[in-house]
Design a protein around this motif. Structure first.
Motif, short mmCIF file in Angstrom:
data_model
loop_
_atom_site.label_atom_id
_atom_site.label_comp_id
_atom_site.label_asym_id
_atom_site.label_seq_id
_atom_site.Cartn_x
_atom_site.Cartn_y
_atom_site.Cartn_z
N GLY A 1 4.95 -3.05 10.72
CA GLY A 1 4.50 -3.94 11.89
C GLY A 1 5.26 -3.95 13.02
O GLY A 1 5.11 -4.67 13.98
N SER A 2 6.28 -2.94 13.31
CA SER A 2 6.85 -2.93 14.39
C SER A 2 6.31 -1.78 15.16
O SER A 2 5.54 -0.78 14.63
N GLU A 3 6.32 -1.93 16.50
CA GLU A 3 5.90 -0.91 17.28
C GLU A 3 7.10 0.06 18.01
O GLU A 3 7.99 -0.62 18.39
N LEU A 4 6.98 1.12 18.14
CA LEU A 4 8.00 1.99 18.69
C LEU A 4 7.43 2.62 20.18
O LEU A 4 6.32 2.52 20.42
N PRO B 1 10.65 -1.07 6.00
CA PRO B 1 11.43 -2.09 6.77
C PRO B 1 10.71 -2.01 8.39
O PRO B 1 10.85 -2.97 9.00
N TRP B 2 10.15 -0.87 8.75
CA TRP B 2 9.78 -0.64 10.10
C TRP B 2 8.13 -1.15 10.23
O TRP B 2 7.61 -1.09 11.16
#
Length: 136
Positions: A14-17, A11-12
């Motif tokens: 492609g996301s940046e933290l 689910p994460w």
């Protein structure tokens, strides 16, 4: 025959933290009381200095005044006075427009540790505190 199964992306994917840190500063403004020579009272009390505490609770401060010799008188609980004797290289005239105290972890303002910050930007260390009593 070789069959390959493809797993769905997490689910994460492609996301940046990122991490966010918020620093907060609280400034306590002490309202000042006009020096006795500017008030309309006919007789001003004469103060004598006695040995004072090393620290004063910030929550007990209710006002301040500049003494005739340039030190800052802190009014404690609206009744008693503690004189903050400032470092030698610090003119008390800087504090006529008011000053700020930065809160400390222990909730006290201590001589030899804390600073008074004038509204104009200067900083002065507190050398010691003296308790003020009226002359009898």
């Amino acid at each position: 025959m070789l069959v390959s199964a493809q797993l769905p992306p997490p689910p994460w994917a492609g996301s940046e933290l990122a991490q966010l840190t918020i620093h907060e500063r609280l400034i306590i403004r002490i309202p000042r009381v006009l020096p006795s020579r500017l008030r309309a009272t006919p007789i001003a009390p004469v103060w004598h200095e006695k040995k004072g505490p090393r620290c004063v609770e910030m929550k007990s401060l209710t006002g301040a005044a500049i003494s005739d010799d340039g030190d800052v008188d802190l009014i404690v609980d609206g009744v008693s006075r503690i004189r903050a004797k400032l470092d030698d290289d610090c003119p008390g005239m800087n504090f006529y427009s008011g000053f700020y105290l930065k809160p400390t972890a222990d909730g006290k303002i201590c001589a030899g540790r804390d600073l008074l910050r004038s509204r104009s930007g200067s900083r002065c260390g507190i050398d010691r505190f003296r308790r003020l009593v009226t002359a009898k």
